[in-house]
Design a protein around this motif. Structure first.
Motif, mmCIF file in Angstrom:
data_model
loop_
_atom_site.group_PDB
_atom_site.id
_atom_site.type_symbol
_atom_site.label_atom_id
_atom_site.label_comp_id
_atom_site.label_asym_id
_atom_site.label_seq_id
_atom_site.Cartn_x
_atom_site.Cartn_y
_atom_site.Cartn_z
ATOM 1 N N VAL A 106 -64.392 0.037 -7.070
ATOM 2 C CA VAL A 106 -65.759 0.473 -6.829
ATOM 3 C C VAL A 106 -65.881 0.916 -5.374
ATOM 4 O O VAL A 106 -65.466 0.201 -4.466
ATOM 5 N N LEU A 107 -66.464 2.078 -5.161
ATOM 6 C CA LEU A 107 -66.598 2.670 -3.838
ATOM 7 C C LEU A 107 -68.053 2.724 -3.404
ATOM 8 O O LEU A 107 -68.920 3.130 -4.177
ATOM 9 N N ASP A 108 -68.294 2.336 -2.160
ATOM 10 C CA ASP A 108 -69.562 2.620 -1.488
ATOM 11 C C ASP A 108 -69.214 3.558 -0.335
ATOM 12 O O ASP A 108 -68.675 3.128 0.682
ATOM 13 N N GLY A 147 -73.142 -3.132 4.667
ATOM 14 C CA GLY A 147 -72.407 -3.752 3.575
ATOM 15 C C GLY A 147 -73.176 -4.543 2.548
ATOM 16 O O GLY A 147 -72.575 -5.102 1.635
ATOM 17 N N GLY A 148 -74.485 -4.624 2.647
ATOM 18 C CA GLY A 148 -75.254 -5.453 1.721
ATOM 19 C C GLY A 148 -75.009 -5.135 0.256
ATOM 20 O O GLY A 148 -74.820 -6.044 -0.559
ATOM 21 N N LEU A 149 -74.979 -3.863 -0.087
ATOM 22 C CA LEU A 149 -74.804 -3.469 -1.483
ATOM 23 C C LEU A 149 -73.411 -3.830 -1.995
ATOM 24 O O LEU A 149 -73.265 -4.443 -3.050
ATOM 25 N N VAL A 150 -72.375 -3.465 -1.257
ATOM 26 C CA VAL A 150 -71.011 -3.724 -1.727
ATOM 27 C C VAL A 150 -70.698 -5.223 -1.723
ATOM 28 O O VAL A 150 -69.986 -5.721 -2.597
ATOM 29 N N ILE A 151 -71.264 -5.969 -0.799
ATOM 30 C CA ILE A 151 -71.060 -7.424 -0.775
ATOM 31 C C ILE A 151 -71.735 -8.066 -1.973
ATOM 32 O O ILE A 151 -71.136 -8.900 -2.665
ATOM 33 N N GLU A 152 -72.957 -7.683 -2.248
ATOM 34 C CA GLU A 152 -73.668 -8.243 -3.402
ATOM 35 C C GLU A 152 -72.928 -7.895 -4.693
ATOM 36 O O GLU A 152 -72.791 -8.730 -5.589
ATOM 37 N N ILE A 202 -71.213 3.099 -5.932
ATOM 38 C CA ILE A 202 -72.524 2.530 -5.636
ATOM 39 C C ILE A 202 -72.874 2.959 -4.226
ATOM 40 O O ILE A 202 -72.001 3.074 -3.371
ATOM 41 N N CYS A 203 -74.147 3.242 -3.974
ATOM 42 C CA CYS A 203 -74.494 3.728 -2.644
ATOM 43 C C CYS A 203 -75.994 3.631 -2.402
ATOM 44 O O CYS A 203 -76.789 3.860 -3.305
ATOM 45 N N ASP A 204 -76.338 3.295 -1.186
ATOM 46 C CA ASP A 204 -77.712 3.342 -0.710
ATOM 47 C C ASP A 204 -77.773 4.524 0.247
ATOM 48 O O ASP A 204 -77.421 4.402 1.420
#
Length: 135
Positions: free
Chosen positions: A43-45, A51-56, A115-117
């Motif tokens: 999974v790539l951010d 890092g909040g999204l990839v850590i969660e 996944i990305c913000d």
């Protein structure tokens, strides 16, 4: 004294210390859940920021692998600190790479989910002058 901890002892997502300066916990968890991440996937951010999204996502999906890319060494430093605060389930499974989201430092056909913000220019602007007509 009252506690923010649930009966299970876990902190509410909004109070998790590894989300320092990052995306709000419930939003990060929701985006990670919508990605339908499966065991064994990479999974790539591509704009990992703090890092909040990839850590969660890493905490919610312990059998997947994660890569976060950002051009900013400052953002990557905070992301690395946040991953360490989150513990080994994040810090050992989230690889952070300095790079460009347009020219990713990954081989073709290696990523299973993204996944990305997206910053949408609110916190950061482009110094590259990217043509707004591009998708």
């Amino acid at each position: 004294p009252t506690s923010n901890r649930s009966r299970s002892g876990a902190l509410p997502m909004s109070d998790r210390p590894y989300l320092r300066g990052a995306m709000h916990g419930p939003v990060a968890w929701s985006i990670a859940s919508l990605a339908c991440i499966q065991p064994g996937q990479l999974v790539l951010d591509p704009m990992v920021g703090k890092g909040g999204l990839v850590i969660e996502a890493a905490l919610a999906h312990p059998r997947a692998r994660f890569v976060g890319v950002d051009h900013s060494t400052e953002q990557l430093s905070v992301a690395a600190e946040n991953a360490c605060i989150a513990g080994p389930n994040a810090s050992h499974r989230v690889e952070l790479i300095q790079g460009d989201a347009i020219h990713l430092p990954l081989r073709d056909h290696t990523v299973d989910a993204i996944i990305c913000d997206l910053p949408f220019g609110k916190r950061h602007t482009s110094a590259m002058g990217i043509d707004r007509s591009e998708p």
